[in-house]
Design a protein around this motif. Structure first.
Motif, PDB file in Angstrom:
ATOM      1  N   GLN A 186       1.009   6.204  12.530  1.00  0.00           N
ATOM      2  CA  GLN A 186       0.004   5.564  11.689  1.00  0.00           C
ATOM      3  C   GLN A 186       0.334   5.891  10.236  1.00  0.00           C
ATOM      4  O   GLN A 186       0.542   7.048   9.877  1.00  0.00           O
ATOM      5  CB  GLN A 186      -1.386   6.082  12.043  1.00  0.00           C
ATOM      6  CG  GLN A 186      -2.512   5.478  11.222  1.00  0.00           C
ATOM      7  CD  GLN A 186      -3.867   6.091  11.551  1.00  0.00           C
ATOM      8  OE1 GLN A 186      -4.066   6.616  12.662  1.00  0.00           O
ATOM      9  NE2 GLN A 186      -4.790   6.039  10.606  1.00  0.00           N
ATOM     10  N   THR A 187       0.360   4.877   9.391  1.00  0.00           N
ATOM     11  CA  THR A 187       0.803   5.063   8.013  1.00  0.00           C
ATOM     12  C   THR A 187      -0.334   5.399   7.067  1.00  0.00           C
ATOM     13  O   THR A 187      -0.159   6.195   6.139  1.00  0.00           O
ATOM     14  CB  THR A 187       1.509   3.790   7.511  1.00  0.00           C
ATOM     15  OG1 THR A 187       2.471   3.377   8.487  1.00  0.00           O
ATOM     16  CG2 THR A 187       2.225   4.043   6.193  1.00  0.00           C
ATOM     17  N   TYR A 188      -1.520   4.787   7.289  1.00  0.00           N
ATOM     18  CA  TYR A 188      -2.652   4.960   6.376  1.00  0.00           C
ATOM     19  C   TYR A 188      -3.894   5.387   7.150  1.00  0.00           C
ATOM     20  O   TYR A 188      -4.188   4.827   8.212  1.00  0.00           O
ATOM     21  CB  TYR A 188      -2.939   3.656   5.629  1.00  0.00           C
ATOM     22  CG  TYR A 188      -1.718   3.089   4.942  1.00  0.00           C
ATOM     23  CD1 TYR A 188      -1.070   3.796   3.930  1.00  0.00           C
ATOM     24  CD2 TYR A 188      -1.193   1.854   5.320  1.00  0.00           C
ATOM     25  CE1 TYR A 188       0.064   3.289   3.320  1.00  0.00           C
ATOM     26  CE2 TYR A 188      -0.061   1.333   4.710  1.00  0.00           C
ATOM     27  CZ  TYR A 188       0.564   2.061   3.709  1.00  0.00           C
ATOM     28  OH  TYR A 188       1.697   1.564   3.105  1.00  0.00           O
ATOM     29  N   PRO A 208       1.868  13.260   7.623  1.00  0.00           N
ATOM     30  CA  PRO A 208       0.452  12.957   7.387  1.00  0.00           C
ATOM     31  C   PRO A 208       0.304  11.550   6.813  1.00  0.00           C
ATOM     32  O   PRO A 208       1.071  11.162   5.926  1.00  0.00           O
ATOM     33  CB  PRO A 208       0.029  14.013   6.356  1.00  0.00           C
ATOM     34  CG  PRO A 208       1.030  15.113   6.499  1.00  0.00           C
ATOM     35  CD  PRO A 208       2.324  14.451   6.876  1.00  0.00           C
ATOM     36  N   PRO A 209      -0.648  10.787   7.303  1.00  0.00           N
ATOM     37  CA  PRO A 209      -0.823   9.438   6.756  1.00  0.00           C
ATOM     38  C   PRO A 209      -1.376   9.495   5.338  1.00  0.00           C
ATOM     39  O   PRO A 209      -2.105  10.422   4.975  1.00  0.00           O
ATOM     40  CB  PRO A 209      -1.832   8.792   7.715  1.00  0.00           C
ATOM     41  CG  PRO A 209      -2.575   9.934   8.315  1.00  0.00           C
ATOM     42  CD  PRO A 209      -1.599  11.072   8.397  1.00  0.00           C
ATOM     43  N   TYR A 210      -1.021   8.499   4.547  1.00  0.00           N
ATOM     44  CA  TYR A 210      -1.610   8.367   3.221  1.00  0.00           C
ATOM     45  C   TYR A 210      -3.084   7.978   3.387  1.00  0.00           C
ATOM     46  O   TYR A 210      -3.462   7.339   4.367  1.00  0.00           O
ATOM     47  CB  TYR A 210      -0.889   7.291   2.419  1.00  0.00           C
ATOM     48  CG  TYR A 210       0.569   7.580   2.160  1.00  0.00           C
ATOM     49  CD1 TYR A 210       0.960   8.548   1.242  1.00  0.00           C
ATOM     50  CD2 TYR A 210       1.564   6.871   2.847  1.00  0.00           C
ATOM     51  CE1 TYR A 210       2.320   8.811   1.011  1.00  0.00           C
ATOM     52  CE2 TYR A 210       2.911   7.127   2.612  1.00  0.00           C
ATOM     53  CZ  TYR A 210       3.274   8.101   1.695  1.00  0.00           C
ATOM     54  OH  TYR A 210       4.599   8.357   1.464  1.00  0.00           O
ATOM     55  N   ALA A 211      -3.898   8.341   2.403  1.00  0.00           N
ATOM     56  CA  ALA A 211      -5.316   7.974   2.473  1.00  0.00           C
ATOM     57  C   ALA A 211      -5.478   6.462   2.559  1.00  0.00           C
ATOM     58  O   ALA A 211      -6.297   5.946   3.331  1.00  0.00           O
ATOM     59  CB  ALA A 211      -6.057   8.512   1.249  1.00  0.00           C
ATOM     60  N   GLN A 215      -1.909   5.181  -2.263  1.00  0.00           N
ATOM     61  CA  GLN A 215      -1.296   6.516  -2.353  1.00  0.00           C
ATOM     62  C   GLN A 215       0.154   6.504  -1.891  1.00  0.00           C
ATOM     63  O   GLN A 215       0.837   7.518  -1.976  1.00  0.00           O
ATOM     64  CB  GLN A 215      -2.095   7.508  -1.486  1.00  0.00           C
ATOM     65  CG  GLN A 215      -3.577   7.577  -1.839  1.00  0.00           C
ATOM     66  CD  GLN A 215      -3.799   7.941  -3.292  1.00  0.00           C
ATOM     67  OE1 GLN A 215      -3.263   8.927  -3.776  1.00  0.00           O
ATOM     68  NE2 GLN A 215      -4.599   7.137  -3.994  1.00  0.00           N
ATOM     69  N   ASP A 216       0.630   5.377  -1.407  1.00  0.00           N
ATOM     70  CA  ASP A 216       1.995   5.250  -0.890  1.00  0.00           C
ATOM     71  C   ASP A 216       2.941   4.944  -2.056  1.00  0.00           C
ATOM     72  O   ASP A 216       2.784   3.908  -2.708  1.00  0.00           O
ATOM     73  CB  ASP A 216       2.007   4.109   0.143  1.00  0.00           C
ATOM     74  CG  ASP A 216       3.343   3.979   0.859  1.00  0.00           C
ATOM     75  OD1 ASP A 216       4.350   4.529   0.374  1.00  0.00           O
ATOM     76  OD2 ASP A 216       3.373   3.293   1.903  1.00  0.00           O
ATOM     77  N   PRO A 217       3.908   5.802  -2.315  1.00  0.00           N
ATOM     78  CA  PRO A 217       4.824   5.545  -3.445  1.00  0.00           C
ATOM     79  C   PRO A 217       5.555   4.218  -3.355  1.00  0.00           C
ATOM     80  O   PRO A 217       5.928   3.637  -4.382  1.00  0.00           O
ATOM     81  CB  PRO A 217       5.818   6.725  -3.357  1.00  0.00           C
ATOM     82  CG  PRO A 217       5.083   7.788  -2.615  1.00  0.00           C
ATOM     83  CD  PRO A 217       4.192   7.072  -1.646  1.00  0.00           C
TER      84      PRO A 217
END
Length: 221
Positions: A186-188, A208-211, A215-217
């Motif tokens: 899971q990404t987010y 850890p997933p991004y919020a 928040q994903d660069p």
């Protein structure tokens, strides 16, 4: 696992709309679905049950019917009940080959637990992604808020074929528990349906997933 084709006329094309926040009923449905799959006592086989903890799910949605308009299957719209084995659906066939292999391996294992992994959305055209973003901006009132849910065509992992949105609460719960064994993560945190391939996850666990996507660069290109 042999795959049985469904008759095309019985399958309704659905355009995936930008997902809405705060739909408590969908969250409760996911929690109930997971709860029904937890055994009364611990099982020695990790493939026999689904873990008690659902994905971190601050938001989910209820799919809505939509007029496909000028966008169709070639752009990434998928019929209802599409599976990861449906090679005749461009949204599935257009996924990155390594991601698709991982999804099919996971789906085969999940079937042993009575869980069907469905595809709500896979590879999308830039035009499809643009429409989703425009709808999100109209819904949430600003580009900044829409960016928490929908990426631009230039940054979307769906456009590149590197992401899939899973359909079904039981499938999301199963992947949350066992997806890492297949490199599926899971990404987010705000999108428990959005999975991408992380090849090292089987050995190291999922990152850890991004919020949320902001928040994903990768979204800052």
């Amino acid at each position: 696992m042999p795959h049985v084709r469904r008759a095309p006329p019985a399958r309704r094309i659905r355009i995936r709309r930008a997902r809405a926040t705060g739909l408590l009923a969908a969250v409760v449905a996911l929690a109930v679905a997971v709860g029904h799959m937890v055994p009364a006592s611990p099982s020695p086989s990790p493939s026999a049950t689904v873990a008690a903890s659902p994905p971190a799910t601050p938001a989910a949605d209820v799919p809505r019917p939509a007029d496909p308009g000028d966008l169709g299957a070639a752009d990434g719209a998928v019929p209802d009940d599409t599976t990861v084995f449906d090679d005749d659906v461009p949204g599935v066939a257009g996924l990155d080959p390594a991601l698709l292999r991982a999804l099919r391996a996971a789906a085969t294992d999940a079937a042993g637990d009575g869980v069907a992994i469905l595809v709500d959305s896979g590879r999308r055209s830039p035009a499809y992604q643009r429409r989703l973003l425009d709808e999100a901006i109209a819904r949430y009132g600003s580009e900044a808020e829409a960016a928490r849910w929908v990426a631009t065509p230039e940054t979307s992992a769906h456009v590149s074929g590197d992401a899939v949105d899973i359909g079904g609460a039981d499938a999301m719960a199963w992947l949350s528990a066992y997806g890492r064994a297949h490199g599926l993560c899971q990404t987010y945190r705000n999108e428990p349906w959005h999975y991408e391939l992380r090849p090292d996850a089987a050995a190291r666990g999922c990152p850890p997933p991004y919020a949320d996507p902001t928040q994903d660069p990768r979204m800052r290109g």
